[in-house]
Every structure is written in structure tokens, then in C-alpha cells.
Design a protein around this motif. Structure first.
Motif, PDB file in Angstrom:
ATOM      1  N   ARG A 232       0.841  -1.196   0.000  1.00  0.00           N
ATOM      2  CA  ARG A 232       0.000   0.000   0.000  1.00  0.00           C
ATOM      3  C   ARG A 232       0.873   1.241   0.000  1.00  0.00           C
ATOM      4  NH1 ARG A 232      -3.624   0.753   5.057  1.00  0.00           N
ATOM      5  NH2 ARG A 232      -3.279   2.966   4.846  1.00  0.00           N
ATOM      6  N   VAL A 233       0.273   2.326  -0.463  1.00  0.00           N
ATOM      7  CA  VAL A 233       0.920   3.631  -0.455  1.00  0.00           C
ATOM      8  C   VAL A 233      -0.025   4.611   0.214  1.00  0.00           C
ATOM      9  CG1 VAL A 233       1.765   5.539  -1.875  1.00  0.00           C
ATOM     10  CG2 VAL A 233       2.223   3.189  -2.572  1.00  0.00           C
ATOM     11  N   ASP A 234       0.494   5.352   1.161  1.00  0.00           N
ATOM     12  CA  ASP A 234      -0.259   6.441   1.790  1.00  0.00           C
ATOM     13  C   ASP A 234       0.380   7.750   1.359  1.00  0.00           C
ATOM     14  OD1 ASP A 234      -2.106   4.916   3.399  1.00  0.00           O
ATOM     15  OD2 ASP A 234      -0.417   4.418   4.697  1.00  0.00           O
ATOM     16  N   VAL A 235      -0.452   8.689   0.938  1.00  0.00           N
ATOM     17  CA  VAL A 235       0.029  10.020   0.576  1.00  0.00           C
ATOM     18  C   VAL A 235      -0.653  11.007   1.516  1.00  0.00           C
ATOM     19  CG1 VAL A 235       0.223  11.767  -1.223  1.00  0.00           C
ATOM     20  CG2 VAL A 235       0.308   9.335  -1.833  1.00  0.00           C
ATOM     21  N   LEU A 236       0.147  11.658   2.311  1.00  0.00           N
ATOM     22  CA  LEU A 236      -0.357  12.645   3.258  1.00  0.00           C
ATOM     23  C   LEU A 236       0.172  14.012   2.868  1.00  0.00           C
ATOM     24  CD1 LEU A 236       0.440  10.629   6.498  1.00  0.00           C
ATOM     25  CD2 LEU A 236      -1.746  10.748   5.307  1.00  0.00           C
ATOM     26  N   TRP A 237      -0.665  14.999   2.929  1.00  0.00           N
ATOM     27  CA  TRP A 237      -0.204  16.348   2.640  1.00  0.00           C
ATOM     28  C   TRP A 237      -0.805  17.301   3.663  1.00  0.00           C
ATOM     29  CZ3 TRP A 237      -3.533  20.328   1.333  1.00  0.00           C
ATOM     30  CH2 TRP A 237      -4.831  19.957   0.979  1.00  0.00           C
ATOM     31  N   GLN A 238      -0.048  18.358   3.915  1.00  0.00           N
ATOM     32  CA  GLN A 238      -0.538  19.392   4.820  1.00  0.00           C
ATOM     33  C   GLN A 238       0.113  20.717   4.477  1.00  0.00           C
ATOM     34  OE1 GLN A 238       0.440  18.218   8.809  1.00  0.00           O
ATOM     35  NE2 GLN A 238       2.540  18.938   8.667  1.00  0.00           N
ATOM     36  N   ILE A 239      -0.609  21.760   4.773  1.00  0.00           N
ATOM     37  CA  ILE A 239      -0.050  23.096   4.629  1.00  0.00           C
ATOM     38  C   ILE A 239       0.532  23.465   5.986  1.00  0.00           C
ATOM     39  CG2 ILE A 239      -0.585  25.518   4.228  1.00  0.00           C
ATOM     40  CD1 ILE A 239      -2.697  24.538   2.196  1.00  0.00           C
ATOM     41  N   ASP A 240       1.810  23.777   5.962  1.00  0.00           N
ATOM     42  CA  ASP A 240       2.540  24.104   7.181  1.00  0.00           C
ATOM     43  C   ASP A 240       3.119  25.505   7.012  1.00  0.00           C
ATOM     44  OD1 ASP A 240       3.823  23.939   9.618  1.00  0.00           O
ATOM     45  OD2 ASP A 240       5.467  22.685   8.867  1.00  0.00           O
ATOM     46  N   GLY A 241       2.397  26.493   7.486  1.00  0.00           N
ATOM     47  CA  GLY A 241       2.836  27.878   7.301  1.00  0.00           C
ATOM     48  C   GLY A 241       2.793  28.249   5.834  1.00  0.00           C
ATOM     49  N   ASP A 242       3.955  28.553   5.269  1.00  0.00           N
ATOM     50  CA  ASP A 242       4.056  28.955   3.868  1.00  0.00           C
ATOM     51  C   ASP A 242       4.450  27.809   2.950  1.00  0.00           C
ATOM     52  OD1 ASP A 242       3.433  31.572   4.571  1.00  0.00           O
ATOM     53  OD2 ASP A 242       5.524  32.118   4.878  1.00  0.00           O
ATOM     54  N   ASP A 243       4.441  26.589   3.469  1.00  0.00           N
ATOM     55  CA  ASP A 243       4.902  25.427   2.698  1.00  0.00           C
ATOM     56  C   ASP A 243       3.818  24.368   2.556  1.00  0.00           C
ATOM     57  OD1 ASP A 243       7.548  26.394   2.418  1.00  0.00           O
ATOM     58  OD2 ASP A 243       8.067  25.622   4.398  1.00  0.00           O
ATOM     59  N   LEU A 244       3.933  23.605   1.480  1.00  0.00           N
ATOM     60  CA  LEU A 244       3.147  22.395   1.304  1.00  0.00           C
ATOM     61  C   LEU A 244       4.075  21.230   1.596  1.00  0.00           C
ATOM     62  CD1 LEU A 244       0.659  20.775   0.333  1.00  0.00           C
ATOM     63  CD2 LEU A 244       1.634  20.894  -1.976  1.00  0.00           C
ATOM     64  N   SER A 245       3.663  20.371   2.520  1.00  0.00           N
ATOM     65  CA  SER A 245       4.456  19.202   2.887  1.00  0.00           C
ATOM     66  C   SER A 245       3.701  17.957   2.421  1.00  0.00           C
ATOM     67  CB  SER A 245       4.651  19.172   4.399  1.00  0.00           C
ATOM     68  OG  SER A 245       5.367  18.021   4.778  1.00  0.00           O
ATOM     69  N   ILE A 246       4.391  17.103   1.667  1.00  0.00           N
ATOM     70  CA  ILE A 246       3.814  15.864   1.155  1.00  0.00           C
ATOM     71  C   ILE A 246       4.670  14.698   1.637  1.00  0.00           C
ATOM     72  CG2 ILE A 246       3.248  14.521  -0.919  1.00  0.00           C
ATOM     73  CD1 ILE A 246       3.073  17.258  -2.411  1.00  0.00           C
ATOM     74  N   THR A 247       4.023  13.675   2.180  1.00  0.00           N
ATOM     75  CA  THR A 247       4.728  12.460   2.564  1.00  0.00           C
ATOM     76  C   THR A 247       4.146  11.291   1.791  1.00  0.00           C
ATOM     77  OG1 THR A 247       5.160  13.308   4.782  1.00  0.00           O
ATOM     78  CG2 THR A 247       5.391  10.934   4.462  1.00  0.00           C
ATOM     79  N   TRP A 248       5.004  10.622   1.028  1.00  0.00           N
ATOM     80  CA  TRP A 248       4.673   9.419   0.267  1.00  0.00           C
ATOM     81  C   TRP A 248       5.243   8.258   1.068  1.00  0.00           C
ATOM     82  CZ3 TRP A 248       2.563   8.325  -4.632  1.00  0.00           C
ATOM     83  CH2 TRP A 248       2.862   7.059  -5.151  1.00  0.00           C
ATOM     84  N   SER A 249       4.383   7.362   1.538  1.00  0.00           N
ATOM     85  CA  SER A 249       4.849   6.302   2.421  1.00  0.00           C
ATOM     86  C   SER A 249       4.380   4.938   1.919  1.00  0.00           C
ATOM     87  CB  SER A 249       4.305   6.561   3.831  1.00  0.00           C
ATOM     88  OG  SER A 249       4.815   5.628   4.736  1.00  0.00           O
ATOM     89  N   GLU A 250       5.349   4.084   1.575  1.00  0.00           N
ATOM     90  CA  GLU A 250       5.051   2.741   1.088  1.00  0.00           C
ATOM     91  C   GLU A 250       5.155   1.744   2.239  1.00  0.00           C
ATOM     92  OE1 GLU A 250       7.109   1.659  -2.521  1.00  0.00           O
ATOM     93  OE2 GLU A 250       7.224   3.760  -3.126  1.00  0.00           O
ATOM     94  N   ASP A 251       4.298   0.721   2.176  1.00  0.00           N
ATOM     95  CA  ASP A 251       4.271  -0.283   3.236  1.00  0.00           C
ATOM     96  C   ASP A 251       3.859  -1.627   2.654  1.00  0.00           C
ATOM     97  OD1 ASP A 251       4.358  -1.353   5.802  1.00  0.00           O
ATOM     98  OD2 ASP A 251       2.361  -0.645   6.334  1.00  0.00           O
TER      99      ASP A 251
END
Length: 106
Positions: free
Chosen positions: A34-53
Motif C-alpha cells: 500500500r501507499v499512503d500520501v499525506l499532505w498538509q499546509i505548514d505555514g508557507d509550505d506544502l508538505s507531502i509524505t509518500w509512504s510505502e508499506d
């Protein structure tokens, strides 16, 4: 958040490459992966985490980067002015991407 039209192709390339590599070598080449893609706006940045399991077991990072991985790195760092880091975990790859919202929205 609205992504500018000129940023869409770069973002699509990043996700396409990550998905292609997961299908060829990572979590998506396993029936239970599986792949989980998490994203969040952190202040002035977009943070994306692609996590394989639950995919291919990883013992060490690859010795070299392929053309697609090189494109992803260039897109994130040069086109978007962001950062990219890889965490080669035994259960699967985790990629963290941070990009300034101001560049994505231009």
C-alpha cells in the motif's frame, strides 16, 4: 490552495514517477502493498509524505538514481524551490517533499 497551471505538470510528474517506481520496485508490486500520501499546509509550505508499506523488503538504498528519480529531484528542488528526502525503511520507502506555496501558486 489553488495550484497554478504551470505547476500542475511538475506535480503530476512527481506523483507519476513515485507511483511508477512503487509499481516496478516497491509497495505496489506486492498484492498486499500500500501507499499512503499525506499532505498538509505548514505555514508557507506544502508538505507531502509518500509512504510505502508491505511491499518489497528493502535492505539498502539503491546504489544509483534512475532518470525518473533524477527528474523528480530536479522538479522539486529547481522548479519548485523545495526539498526532497528519502527514508529507505525495511517496510518500504518514505519520501518527504516540502515546497513553498508561493511558487506552486504562481
Amino acid at each position: 490552495m489553488i495550484v497554478a497551471p504551470q505547476s500542475v505538470n511538475g506535480l503530476a510528474l512527481v506523483f507519476h514517477e513515485l507511483a511508477t517506481n512503487a509499481a516496478k520496485y516497491g509497495a505496489l508490486c506486492s498484492e498486499n502493498g500500500r501507499v499512503d500520501v499525506l499532505w498538509q499546509i505548514d505555514g508557507d509550505d506544502l508538505s507531502i509524505t509518500w509512504s510505502e508499506d508491505r511491499g518489497t523488503q528493502i535492505s539498502i538504498p539503491p546504489a544509483s538514481k534512475g532518470f525518473g528519480s533524477t527528474l523528480v529531484e530536479a522538479t522539486v528542488t529547481h522548479q519548485f524551490g523545495g526539498t526532497l528526502s528519502y527514508d529507505w525503511r525495511p517496510v518500504g520507502l518514505s519520501v518527504n517533499i516540502v515546497m513553498p506555496l508561493s511558487i506552486l501558486a504562481r
